[in-house]
Design a protein around this motif. Structure first.
Motif, mmCIF file in Angstrom:
data_model
loop_
_atom_site.group_PDB
_atom_site.id
_atom_site.type_symbol
_atom_site.label_atom_id
_atom_site.label_comp_id
_atom_site.label_asym_id
_atom_site.label_seq_id
_atom_site.Cartn_x
_atom_site.Cartn_y
_atom_site.Cartn_z
ATOM 1 N N ALA A 67 0.829 -1.208 0.000
ATOM 2 C CA ALA A 67 0.000 0.000 0.000
ATOM 3 C C ALA A 67 0.862 1.256 0.000
ATOM 4 N N ASN A 68 1.999 1.192 0.673
ATOM 5 C CA ASN A 68 2.895 2.346 0.704
ATOM 6 C C ASN A 68 3.431 2.676 -0.687
ATOM 7 N N PHE A 69 3.815 1.644 -1.432
ATOM 8 C CA PHE A 69 4.370 1.884 -2.761
ATOM 9 C C PHE A 69 3.277 2.194 -3.788
ATOM 10 N N ALA A 70 2.038 1.794 -3.491
ATOM 11 C CA ALA A 70 0.941 2.094 -4.410
ATOM 12 C C ALA A 70 0.589 3.585 -4.382
ATOM 13 N N ASP A 71 0.756 4.221 -3.228
ATOM 14 C CA ASP A 71 0.452 5.653 -3.088
ATOM 15 C C ASP A 71 1.518 6.284 -2.203
ATOM 16 N N PRO A 72 2.759 6.378 -2.689
ATOM 17 C CA PRO A 72 3.878 6.801 -1.828
ATOM 18 C C PRO A 72 3.723 8.199 -1.242
ATOM 19 N N LEU A 73 3.290 9.173 -2.036
ATOM 20 C CA LEU A 73 3.182 10.536 -1.524
ATOM 21 C C LEU A 73 2.030 10.669 -0.534
ATOM 22 N N GLY A 74 0.912 10.050 -0.872
ATOM 23 C CA GLY A 74 -0.226 10.105 0.036
ATOM 24 C C GLY A 74 0.063 9.415 1.356
ATOM 25 N N ARG A 75 0.734 8.269 1.285
ATOM 26 C CA ARG A 75 1.064 7.537 2.506
ATOM 27 C C ARG A 75 2.096 8.283 3.347
ATOM 28 N N ALA A 76 3.068 8.926 2.678
ATOM 29 C CA ALA A 76 4.066 9.703 3.417
ATOM 30 C C ALA A 76 3.412 10.883 4.123
ATOM 31 N N ASP A 77 2.439 11.501 3.469
ATOM 32 C CA ASP A 77 1.706 12.605 4.083
ATOM 33 C C ASP A 77 0.903 12.110 5.275
ATOM 34 N N LEU A 78 0.259 10.951 5.111
ATOM 35 C CA LEU A 78 -0.500 10.367 6.212
ATOM 36 C C LEU A 78 0.424 10.006 7.367
ATOM 37 N N GLY A 79 1.595 9.435 7.049
ATOM 38 C CA GLY A 79 2.551 9.081 8.089
ATOM 39 C C GLY A 79 3.058 10.303 8.832
ATOM 40 N N PHE A 80 3.214 11.410 8.111
ATOM 41 C CA PHE A 80 3.623 12.656 8.768
ATOM 42 C C PHE A 80 2.614 13.032 9.840
ATOM 43 N N ARG A 81 1.332 12.898 9.522
ATOM 44 C CA ARG A 81 0.278 13.297 10.460
ATOM 45 C C ARG A 81 0.184 12.352 11.654
ATOM 46 N N LEU A 82 0.559 11.092 11.438
ATOM 47 C CA LEU A 82 0.492 10.111 12.522
ATOM 48 C C LEU A 82 1.777 10.053 13.344
ATOM 49 N N ASP A 83 2.830 10.706 12.871
ATOM 50 C CA ASP A 83 4.139 10.641 13.531
ATOM 51 C C ASP A 83 4.090 11.391 14.863
ATOM 52 N N ARG A 84 4.177 10.629 15.946
ATOM 53 C CA ARG A 84 4.167 11.208 17.287
ATOM 54 C C ARG A 84 5.448 10.861 18.043
ATOM 55 N N ASP A 85 6.503 10.550 17.298
ATOM 56 C CA ASP A 85 7.772 10.231 17.944
ATOM 57 C C ASP A 85 8.266 11.430 18.744
ATOM 58 N N GLY A 86 8.948 11.145 19.850
ATOM 59 C CA GLY A 86 9.478 12.204 20.694
ATOM 60 C C GLY A 86 10.716 12.845 20.093
ATOM 61 N N PRO A 87 11.252 13.854 20.774
ATOM 62 C CA PRO A 87 12.429 14.581 20.274
ATOM 63 C C PRO A 87 13.634 13.682 20.016
ATOM 64 N N PHE A 88 13.800 12.625 20.830
ATOM 65 C CA PHE A 88 14.971 11.767 20.637
ATOM 66 C C PHE A 88 14.957 11.138 19.259
ATOM 67 N N PHE A 89 13.815 10.622 18.845
ATOM 68 C CA PHE A 89 13.743 9.939 17.558
ATOM 69 C C PHE A 89 13.784 10.926 16.397
ATOM 70 N N ASN A 90 12.976 11.981 16.474
ATOM 71 C CA ASN A 90 12.899 12.918 15.356
ATOM 72 C C ASN A 90 14.098 13.856 15.279
ATOM 73 N N SER A 91 14.683 14.189 16.420
ATOM 74 C CA SER A 91 15.757 15.185 16.431
ATOM 75 C C SER A 91 17.147 14.593 16.645
ATOM 76 N N VAL A 92 17.229 13.321 17.061
ATOM 77 C CA VAL A 92 18.540 12.716 17.331
ATOM 78 C C VAL A 92 18.771 11.463 16.480
ATOM 79 N N ALA A 93 17.887 10.484 16.600
ATOM 80 C CA ALA A 93 18.123 9.198 15.945
ATOM 81 C C ALA A 93 18.256 9.336 14.427
ATOM 82 N N HIS A 94 17.313 10.019 13.801
ATOM 83 C CA HIS A 94 17.361 10.153 12.339
ATOM 84 C C HIS A 94 18.485 11.083 11.902
ATOM 85 N N THR A 95 18.683 12.168 12.616
ATOM 86 C CA THR A 95 19.723 13.121 12.220
ATOM 87 C C THR A 95 21.107 12.497 12.341
ATOM 88 N N VAL A 96 21.377 11.864 13.479
ATOM 89 C CA VAL A 96 22.686 11.253 13.698
ATOM 90 C C VAL A 96 22.878 10.045 12.788
#
Length: 219
Positions: A98-127
């Motif tokens: 489903a993700n590959f069938a509608d990649p932009l729509g799913r990424a937008d939906l995932g953005f809205r559902l993303d509730r990760d804390g500062p460690f994950f969004n600001s440290v884990a991915h960046t580092v």
């Protein structure tokens, strides 16, 4: 923390968000890209002649590099099971499709559902992705090849690993892209420092901005 198990609710018909330039994914993703590209443009002259052509063409080097990148993703997969018990038991290839069938729509939906804390969004991915870029650059890959590899691993992580349990996060994709570019920038500056280290004390310091400068001598 991101509620991966809310993906069941998000997968119901009619809930797929459609990407728009004014959406959070569109605006913040573009902003992150511009930020990373600006850093990259400043450092590019340090190694403007290196694109896809690596300095090393040894198969053993390629296997080491690929194995370590895959190993990093593997550690991340184990970490997900620790943080979210039962993650892999409920991972579904149908959601990956489903993700590959509608990649932009799913990424937008995932953005809205993303509730990760500062460690994950600001440290884990960046580092994680900046280090991955610096490692590949230090191992002799060109900046464009490094960008392609880091973004391939980012897409695999978001669309396949995490994507089997929830939609990919547009926020994380934008973060991974921006910090991959910043990692490339740091590696370019470090290499420039190496080039002038013989007659510049600043160069002798700057060359160690890339932590894999010493590690590369061991591999």
């Amino acid at each position: 923390m991101r509620d991966f198990f809310a993906a069941d609710r998000a997968d119901r018909p009619g809930t797929h968000g459609k990407w728009r330039a004014s959406s959070p994914f569109g605006v913040r993703g573009a902003r992150g890209f511009v930020f990373g590209a600006a850093f990259f443009a400043l450092a590019r002259p340090a190694r403007a002649d290196r694109f896809f052509e690596p300095q090393r063409r040894n198969l053993g080097d390629a296997l080491v590099d690929g194995g370590l990148v895959l190993g990093e993703l593997g550690v991340g997969g184990v970490t997900l099971e620790i943080l979210y018990p039962g993650f892999w038991a409920t991972w579904s290839p149908a959601r990956v499709g489903a993700n590959f069938a509608d990649p932009l729509g799913r990424a937008d939906l995932g953005f809205r559902l993303d509730r990760d804390g500062p460690f994950f969004n600001s440290v884990a991915h960046t580092v994680g992705w900046s280090l991955q870029a610096m490692f590949l650059m230090e191992r002799g890959h060109g900046w464009l090849a490094t960008l392609v590899i880091t973004q391939a691993s980012s897409l695999f992580w978001e669309f396949v690993v995490e994507g089997g349990r929830g939609p990919p996060s547009g926020r994380d994709l934008g973060t991974n892209l921006a910090w991959s570019l910043i990692g490339i920038c740091i590696a370019l500056v470090a290499e420039r420092g190496e080039q002038v280290a013989a007659h510049s004390w600043l160069g002798r310091i700057v060359r160690w901005l890339n932590p894999f400068h010493a590690l590369d001598r061991l591999l």
